[in-house]
Design a protein around this motif. Structure first.
Motif, PDB file in Angstrom:
ATOM      1  N   MET A  69       0.826  -1.201   0.000  1.00 24.50           N
ATOM      2  CA  MET A  69       0.000   0.000   0.000  1.00 24.50           C
ATOM      3  C   MET A  69       0.863   1.255   0.000  1.00 24.50           C
ATOM      4  O   MET A  69       1.922   1.297   0.626  1.00 24.50           O
ATOM      5  N   VAL A  70       0.378   2.290  -0.696  1.00 27.96           N
ATOM      6  CA  VAL A  70       1.125   3.544  -0.806  1.00 27.96           C
ATOM      7  C   VAL A  70       0.826   4.473   0.369  1.00 27.96           C
ATOM      8  O   VAL A  70       1.448   5.522   0.506  1.00 27.96           O
ATOM      9  N   ASP A  71      -0.133   4.069   1.223  1.00 26.55           N
ATOM     10  CA  ASP A  71      -0.516   4.886   2.378  1.00 26.55           C
ATOM     11  C   ASP A  71      -0.846   3.945   3.537  1.00 26.55           C
ATOM     12  O   ASP A  71      -1.773   3.135   3.444  1.00 26.55           O
TER      13      ASP A  71
ATOM     14  N   PHE B 140       2.116   7.135  -4.969  1.00 23.09           N
ATOM     15  CA  PHE B 140       2.431   6.055  -5.904  1.00 23.09           C
ATOM     16  C   PHE B 140       3.854   6.219  -6.451  1.00 23.09           C
ATOM     17  O   PHE B 140       4.612   5.249  -6.557  1.00 23.09           O
ATOM     18  N   THR B 141       4.231   7.453  -6.774  1.00 28.78           N
ATOM     19  CA  THR B 141       5.552   7.727  -7.337  1.00 28.78           C
ATOM     20  C   THR B 141       6.643   7.429  -6.313  1.00 28.78           C
ATOM     21  O   THR B 141       7.658   6.782  -6.624  1.00 28.78           O
ATOM     22  N   THR B 142       6.438   7.876  -5.071  1.00 26.82           N
ATOM     23  CA  THR B 142       7.401   7.631  -3.989  1.00 26.82           C
ATOM     24  C   THR B 142       7.586   6.139  -3.755  1.00 26.82           C
ATOM     25  O   THR B 142       8.706   5.641  -3.643  1.00 26.82           O
ATOM     26  N   THR B 143       6.474   5.406  -3.695  1.00 24.49           N
ATOM     27  CA  THR B 143       6.556   3.955  -3.440  1.00 24.49           C
ATOM     28  C   THR B 143       7.296   3.253  -4.574  1.00 24.49           C
ATOM     29  O   THR B 143       8.127   2.362  -4.331  1.00 24.49           O
ATOM     30  N   ALA B 144       7.058   3.659  -5.814  1.00 30.06           N
ATOM     31  CA  ALA B 144       7.762   3.052  -6.958  1.00 30.06           C
ATOM     32  C   ALA B 144       9.263   3.315  -6.868  1.00 30.06           C
ATOM     33  O   ALA B 144      10.087   2.406  -7.076  1.00 30.06           O
TER      34      ALA B 144
ATOM     35  N   CYS C 285      11.703   6.911 -12.358  1.00 31.28           N
ATOM     36  CA  CYS C 285      12.504   5.679 -12.259  1.00 31.28           C
ATOM     37  C   CYS C 285      13.380   5.476 -13.502  1.00 31.28           C
ATOM     38  O   CYS C 285      13.155   6.099 -14.538  1.00 31.28           O
ATOM     39  N   ALA C 286      14.348   4.587 -13.364  1.00 30.38           N
ATOM     40  CA  ALA C 286      15.270   4.293 -14.473  1.00 30.38           C
ATOM     41  C   ALA C 286      14.507   3.691 -15.656  1.00 30.38           C
ATOM     42  O   ALA C 286      13.453   3.069 -15.481  1.00 30.38           O
ATOM     43  N   THR C 287      15.064   3.841 -16.852  1.00 36.79           N
ATOM     44  CA  THR C 287      14.362   3.362 -18.060  1.00 36.79           C
ATOM     45  C   THR C 287      14.256   1.839 -18.088  1.00 36.79           C
ATOM     46  O   THR C 287      13.347   1.295 -18.709  1.00 36.79           O
ATOM     47  N   ASP C 288      15.183   1.133 -17.403  1.00 30.85           N
ATOM     48  CA  ASP C 288      15.102  -0.341 -17.411  1.00 30.85           C
ATOM     49  C   ASP C 288      14.299  -0.885 -16.224  1.00 30.85           C
ATOM     50  O   ASP C 288      14.285  -2.086 -15.970  1.00 30.85           O
ATOM     51  N   PHE C 289      13.632   0.012 -15.505  1.00 28.68           N
ATOM     52  CA  PHE C 289      12.754  -0.398 -14.402  1.00 28.68           C
ATOM     53  C   PHE C 289      11.378  -0.650 -15.010  1.00 28.68           C
ATOM     54  O   PHE C 289      10.792   0.237 -15.649  1.00 28.68           O
ATOM     55  N   ALA C 290      10.861  -1.852 -14.847  1.00 28.83           N
ATOM     56  CA  ALA C 290       9.586  -2.222 -15.491  1.00 28.83           C
ATOM     57  C   ALA C 290       8.410  -1.522 -14.818  1.00 28.83           C
ATOM     58  O   ALA C 290       8.361  -1.412 -13.590  1.00 28.83           O
TER      59      ALA C 290
END
Length: 412
Positions: A62-64, A153-157, A215-220
């Motif tokens: 969960m993001v929260d 969501f961005t922070t969790t990713a 995130c990095a370009t190779d991060f799915a």
């Protein structure tokens, strides 16, 4: 075609999976009091990695921490201790397996006993008939709350990437927050976040865009989407295809197609609009149709437990085969298929008249197996559904009490 299941698959981000079999997400409720993974989850994920899948997608993270799908869930926020998640990633990556973190916000699907934030695009409560009182009345989200969710969501990713995960799957299915924005049954807003499908998909696209940029370009980056809600007047097959088309410019690695929500548990083979689903590979017809019209690799999960069915999925043009319940009962199934292709995972299925209780019993049976495997035992094929449901309620009550005692104070 028979060996295609065990052939490598290259993702748009540049990573290569060793085969086409994916452990799909399941609700585990095995985190500790701090909402972090520990030994039980480490053991469980290592078992799946050793069992032979090419990719593991975690259960809900969960993001929260104030908005949980259930007690005993994991949460990953800005100030969370990353070390346990790094260990989880390490265990899940054994045997040349890759692991993605499924990231989610429940929106209105928060049990009343849990407390915390109950947010939704509009103040439309869950309709579960006589079981509706299990859930709170949600409140319509403000602009600030929507922006907060995008940031979360961005922070969790980003934190998942830092912990060593190979990617994330954004959960926009099963009636959770992003699915609530997508369906006109719940999203009754008249601002930029509601109305047309483009507006209803805006939140999902903003989150995808923000994660891709961070995130990095190779991060799915993958998205889990309903092929349909299976409720009259809800998000439907044409909408799903339209959203997949909207996702194409964002270089998405996979769209996983599932279906349903708490109100219509199609992910367990039950619908609320009288449409019948296949006995195995429930959503294959929908996924195959979308795969033929999409540039994004497509995966489908739901009811797959036999190798011929898995092969049929690939033959229909779908790229990856997701399995969940079958791997709760037999985490070594992919390895077994390599030796004994005819092996079938025995997955008991409750079909009581009461759909809500059936859904809860099926989840309870699966969670019981996950607990057993995580503590070093074998799955119990002949477990009693009624006993498992009662046991699950007892455990959930204890975990809910623990959560309420340890929960951070509500606020930003």
């Amino acid at each position: 075609m028979s060996n295609a299941i065990f052939e490598e698959f290259s993702l748009p981000c540049g990573k290569t999976l060793k085969n086409r079999l994916v452990k799909g997400a399941m609700e585990e409720n095995l985190a500790n009091a701090k909402q972090l993974p520990d030994e039980t989850l480490f053991n469980l994920y290592q078992k799946w990695a050793e069992g032979g899948v090419g990719l593991i997608i975690t259960g809900n993270v969960m993001v929260d921490a104030l908005a949980m799908t259930g007690p005993g869930g994991m949460a990953l926020e800005q100030n969370t201790d990353l070390a346990p998640f790094a260990t989880l990633a390490q265990k899940a990556k054994k045997n040349n397996t890759q692991v993605w973190m499924q990231i989610n916000h429940p929106g209105r699907q928060v049990f009343k006993k849990m407390g915390g934030k109950v947010l939704s695009p509009s103040n439309v409560a869950l309709d579960l008939g006589k079981h509706s009182s299990l859930f709170s009345q949600p409140k319509a989200m403000t602009e600030d709350e929507i922006e907060d969710v995008i940031q979360r969501f961005t922070t969790t990713a980003l934190l998942a990437e830092k912990a060593g995960f190979d990617g994330v799957e954004i959960h926009a299915a099963h009636g959770y927050l992003l699915a609530q924005f997508l369906t006109p049954l719940v999203n009754q807003r008249t601002d930029q976040w509601g109305g047309s499908l483009e507006n209803r998909a805006r939140l999902l696209l903003k989150i995808v865009s923000a994660i891709r940029a961070a995130c990095a370009t190779d991060f799915a980056v993958a998205v889990k989407l309903n092929s349909a809600d299976f409720q009259r007047g809800g998000f439907d097959v044409d909408d799903a295809l339209a959203v997949v088309k909207m996702l194409e410019p964002y270089n998405i690695d996979v769209v996983e197609l599932s279906g349903g929500s708490y109100e219509a548990p199609a992910m367990q083979g039950r619908t609320a609009d009288d449409r019948t689903l296949a006995r195995e590979a429930y959503f294959l017809e929908f996924a195959s149709n979308i795969a033929q019209q999409s540039q994004i690799p497509i995966m489908t999960t739901g009811g797959i437990k036999r190798l011929p069915v898995a092969q049929k999925v690939l033959e229909s043009g779908v790229d990856l085969v997701g399995m969940a319940t079958a791997l709760a009962y037999n985490p070594d199934l992919p390895n077994h298929w390599q030796q004994v292709p005819g092996m079938v995972s025995i997955t008991p299925h409750v079909q009581w008249k009461n759909k809500t209780l059936s859904g809860l019993a099926n989840m309870a049976l699966v969670k019981r197996q996950l607990r057993r495997i995580g503590t070093g035992k074998d799955a119990k094929i002949n477990a009693s559904a009624i006993f498992s449901l009662v046991l699950d309620q007892v455990i959930a009550a204890k975990l809910t009490k623990r959560y309420r005692q340890n929960r951070p104070h509500q606020g930003k």
